[in-house]
Design a protein around this motif. Structure first.
Motif, mmCIF file in Angstrom:
data_model
loop_
_atom_site.group_PDB
_atom_site.id
_atom_site.type_symbol
_atom_site.label_atom_id
_atom_site.label_comp_id
_atom_site.label_asym_id
_atom_site.label_seq_id
_atom_site.Cartn_x
_atom_site.Cartn_y
_atom_site.Cartn_z
ATOM 1 N N ASN A 96 125.407 81.744 -59.025
ATOM 2 C CA ASN A 96 125.952 82.099 -60.231
ATOM 3 C C ASN A 96 127.048 83.101 -59.887
ATOM 4 O O ASN A 96 126.972 84.414 -59.723
ATOM 5 C CB ASN A 96 125.041 82.760 -61.231
ATOM 6 C CG ASN A 96 125.754 83.050 -62.491
ATOM 7 O OD1 ASN A 96 126.882 82.572 -63.009
ATOM 8 N ND2 ASN A 96 124.925 83.499 -63.487
ATOM 9 N N SER A 99 133.179 86.069 -62.465
ATOM 10 C CA SER A 99 134.521 85.370 -62.871
ATOM 11 C C SER A 99 135.532 85.854 -61.781
ATOM 12 O O SER A 99 136.329 84.866 -61.568
ATOM 13 C CB SER A 99 134.849 85.838 -64.490
ATOM 14 O OG SER A 99 134.006 85.878 -65.267
ATOM 15 N N ARG A 183 126.225 86.855 -59.876
ATOM 16 C CA ARG A 183 125.856 87.650 -60.894
ATOM 17 C C ARG A 183 124.067 87.746 -60.476
ATOM 18 O O ARG A 183 123.525 87.015 -59.545
ATOM 19 C CB ARG A 183 125.777 86.880 -62.159
ATOM 20 C CG ARG A 183 126.986 86.572 -62.518
ATOM 21 C CD ARG A 183 127.358 86.115 -64.044
ATOM 22 N NE ARG A 183 128.777 85.690 -64.267
ATOM 23 C CZ ARG A 183 129.506 86.508 -64.815
ATOM 24 N NH1 ARG A 183 129.291 87.831 -65.132
ATOM 25 N NH2 ARG A 183 130.876 86.330 -64.981
ATOM 26 N N LEU A 187 121.958 80.647 -63.631
ATOM 27 C CA LEU A 187 122.612 79.678 -64.595
ATOM 28 C C LEU A 187 121.648 78.928 -65.069
ATOM 29 O O LEU A 187 121.277 78.669 -66.433
ATOM 30 C CB LEU A 187 123.809 78.875 -64.188
ATOM 31 C CG LEU A 187 124.986 79.657 -63.941
ATOM 32 C CD1 LEU A 187 125.997 78.801 -63.029
ATOM 33 C CD2 LEU A 187 125.776 80.236 -65.256
ATOM 34 N N TRP A 188 120.774 78.242 -64.043
ATOM 35 C CA TRP A 188 119.933 77.316 -64.599
ATOM 36 C C TRP A 188 118.669 77.067 -63.308
ATOM 37 O O TRP A 188 119.131 77.557 -62.336
ATOM 38 C CB TRP A 188 120.376 76.166 -65.265
ATOM 39 C CG TRP A 188 121.140 75.368 -64.031
ATOM 40 C CD1 TRP A 188 122.792 75.329 -64.109
ATOM 41 C CD2 TRP A 188 120.955 74.386 -63.096
ATOM 42 N NE1 TRP A 188 123.208 74.784 -63.245
ATOM 43 C CE2 TRP A 188 122.312 73.953 -62.467
ATOM 44 C CE3 TRP A 188 119.694 73.701 -62.843
ATOM 45 C CZ2 TRP A 188 122.279 73.036 -61.429
ATOM 46 C CZ3 TRP A 188 119.836 73.129 -61.442
ATOM 47 C CH2 TRP A 188 120.954 72.678 -60.814
ATOM 48 N N TYR A 200 119.332 79.524 -68.694
ATOM 49 C CA TYR A 200 119.189 81.061 -69.002
ATOM 50 C C TYR A 200 120.811 81.624 -69.688
ATOM 51 O O TYR A 200 121.720 80.770 -69.511
ATOM 52 C CB TYR A 200 119.485 82.048 -67.677
ATOM 53 C CG TYR A 200 118.132 81.518 -66.654
ATOM 54 C CD1 TYR A 200 117.004 82.327 -66.895
ATOM 55 C CD2 TYR A 200 117.966 80.614 -65.763
ATOM 56 C CE1 TYR A 200 116.048 81.846 -66.452
ATOM 57 C CE2 TYR A 200 116.996 80.176 -65.008
ATOM 58 C CZ TYR A 200 115.832 80.975 -65.494
ATOM 59 O OH TYR A 200 114.572 80.813 -64.642
ATOM 60 N N GLU A 201 120.649 82.670 -70.363
ATOM 61 C CA GLU A 201 121.634 83.166 -70.881
ATOM 62 C C GLU A 201 122.773 83.802 -69.972
ATOM 63 O O GLU A 201 122.396 84.450 -69.319
ATOM 64 C CB GLU A 201 121.074 84.463 -72.028
ATOM 65 C CG GLU A 201 120.270 84.188 -73.005
ATOM 66 C CD GLU A 201 121.294 83.379 -74.199
ATOM 67 O OE1 GLU A 201 122.573 83.613 -73.936
ATOM 68 O OE2 GLU A 201 120.595 82.864 -74.980
ATOM 69 N N PRO A 202 124.014 83.324 -70.079
ATOM 70 C CA PRO A 202 125.074 83.653 -69.177
ATOM 71 C C PRO A 202 125.290 85.161 -68.979
ATOM 72 O O PRO A 202 125.683 85.632 -67.959
ATOM 73 C CB PRO A 202 126.029 82.854 -69.604
ATOM 74 C CG PRO A 202 126.019 82.519 -71.056
ATOM 75 C CD PRO A 202 124.528 82.550 -71.191
ATOM 76 N N LYS A 203 125.105 85.964 -69.991
ATOM 77 C CA LYS A 203 125.529 87.469 -70.247
ATOM 78 C C LYS A 203 124.128 88.249 -70.087
ATOM 79 O O LYS A 203 124.262 89.541 -69.992
ATOM 80 C CB LYS A 203 126.153 87.845 -71.716
ATOM 81 C CG LYS A 203 127.307 87.130 -71.667
ATOM 82 C CD LYS A 203 128.365 87.323 -72.762
ATOM 83 C CE LYS A 203 129.636 86.442 -72.690
ATOM 84 N NZ LYS A 203 130.371 87.162 -73.959
ATOM 85 N N ARG A 209 117.454 81.082 -72.380
ATOM 86 C CA ARG A 209 117.973 80.499 -73.602
ATOM 87 C C ARG A 209 117.002 79.174 -73.934
ATOM 88 O O ARG A 209 116.930 79.122 -75.216
ATOM 89 C CB ARG A 209 119.512 80.007 -73.267
ATOM 90 C CG ARG A 209 120.162 79.644 -74.520
ATOM 91 C CD ARG A 209 121.494 78.862 -74.175
ATOM 92 N NE ARG A 209 122.305 78.618 -75.336
ATOM 93 C CZ ARG A 209 123.327 77.739 -75.340
ATOM 94 N NH1 ARG A 209 123.981 77.609 -74.096
ATOM 95 N NH2 ARG A 209 123.870 77.521 -76.530
ATOM 96 N N GLN A 246 123.753 72.207 -70.971
ATOM 97 C CA GLN A 246 124.218 73.073 -69.775
ATOM 98 C C GLN A 246 125.096 72.313 -68.606
ATOM 99 O O GLN A 246 124.602 71.212 -68.088
ATOM 100 C CB GLN A 246 122.937 73.415 -69.132
ATOM 101 C CG GLN A 246 122.957 74.309 -67.815
ATOM 102 C CD GLN A 246 123.763 75.552 -67.732
ATOM 103 O OE1 GLN A 246 123.509 76.185 -68.594
ATOM 104 N NE2 GLN A 246 124.911 75.696 -67.062
#
Length: 331
Positions: A96, A99, A183, A187-188, A200-203, A209, A246
């Motif tokens: 993950n 940015s 991160r 992500l999943w 999963y929640e990205p933040k 999620r 997703q």
């Protein structure tokens, strides 16, 4: 008899088999959909995968990850927490990236592409002018003026691309924590042992999620235009009742070849299906003996445990190209 009944208590009751998907589809003929092409579920998925899954380098990468896991004594979710990636017989959790890391990767990719393009155009102009001069169609002044104009207009484009390219390589070498920044949470996760697909929640690291059985998701191909207006496809899993989607870009990158993502979808189904062995790809070979269904199938077939590792790079590359030619015809 189910895989769980055949293989003891290793797999959870929620582990995926094609029969469960078939029953779910029959019970839910009318369900929510999203824009894109919905992909079909195979009753018995072929042993397939994307071009990248058959890369020779995956042998060394997978072994390196396994060595780190053993050294750090990591199991389950702790594998991702300690290594920021998981790709084995139990689960897939792709990196993950931050940015900033994504921006650096994209910038460097475009800079390399445009550098090669502009340099090719410059060489084409110079070679063409030289050819006209040598053949006598034009005099030396024509060759000089064309070469001068080519350098005048293209060097200001070539140099920034070269600087961005080499600057990215410098950051990759000197500051890998920035270039490969990841991160804390995934992500999943696609978990073969439990049969659950988790988003999963990205933040918020590790905050779920949605967690649901794999067979409750629908797969879609969605297209979007790239910078040149050409269609680029992404593979998406969508839960029609929770209305959560997703993208799977982190494991199966967007591509202009939709057949590659159809192969990715077949690979993911095969990976999750405990009634069949794991996909036979280089990166999963060192984990095959740990999965009961796979170990039993390999023993029946007499599969060489080092099938991929005993090959040279050229032989693996040949198989990879054959798979790719097959994949691009998939629909």
């Amino acid at each position: 008899m189910s895989a769980k009944e055949n293989l003891g208590d290793y797999y959870a009751d929620t582990a995926y088999t094609p029969t469960k998907r078939q029953h779910w589809e029959e019970a839910n003929p009318e369900r929510d959909t999203i824009i894109g092409s919905r992909l079909s579920w195979s009753r018995r998925t072929q042993d397939n995968g994307t071009n990248e899954e058959y890369g020779y380098n995956n042998i060394a990468i997978s072994q390196n990850w396994e060595d780190q896991r053993v050294e750090k004594s990591l199991e389950g979710d702790d594998i991702f927490k300690g290594m920021k990636v998981c790709y084995d017989h139990q689960s897939i959790m792709p990196p993950n990236y931050t940015s900033m890391a994504k921006y650096l990767h994209i910038t460097m990719a475009f800079s390399i592409g445009f550098f090669c393009l502009f340099l090719f155009v410059l060489c084409l102009i110079i070679f063409g002018a030289l050819l006209f001069w040598v053949l006598g169609s034009e005099d030396f002044s024509y060759f000089y003026e064309m070469s001068r104009d080519g350098f005048y207009y293209l060097i200001p484009l070539i140099l920034p691309c070269l600087m961005l390219w080499k600057g990215g390589r410098y950051i990759e070498r000197k500051y890998p924590e920035v270039f490969f920044g990841m991160r804390k949470g995934p992500l999943w996760q696609a978990n073969r042992k439990t049969g659950l697909f988790t988003i999963y929640e990205p933040k918020n690291a590790w905050e779920k999620r949605l967690e649901a059985p794999f067979w409750e998701y629908d797969a879609f191909l969605q297209s979007s235009p790239d910078t040149q207006g050409s269609a680029t496809y992404s593979l998406i899993l969508y839960h029609p009742f929770q209305q959560v989607r997703q993208k799977l870009d982190a494991q199966f990158p967007p591509t202009k070849m939709p057949g590659e993502l159809v192969a990715a979808w077949q690979f993911l189904q095969r990976y999750m299906d405990v009634s069949q062995p794991l996909p036979d790809v280089p990166g999963l070979e060192i984990h095959r003996h740990k999965d009961p269904a796979t170990a039993a199938a390999d023993e029946r077939k007499g599969r060489n445990p080092s099938y991929w590792r005993d090959m040279d790079e050229a032989s693996v590359k040949k198989i990879q190209e054959e798979k790719y030619r097959k994949n691009i015809r998939l629909r």
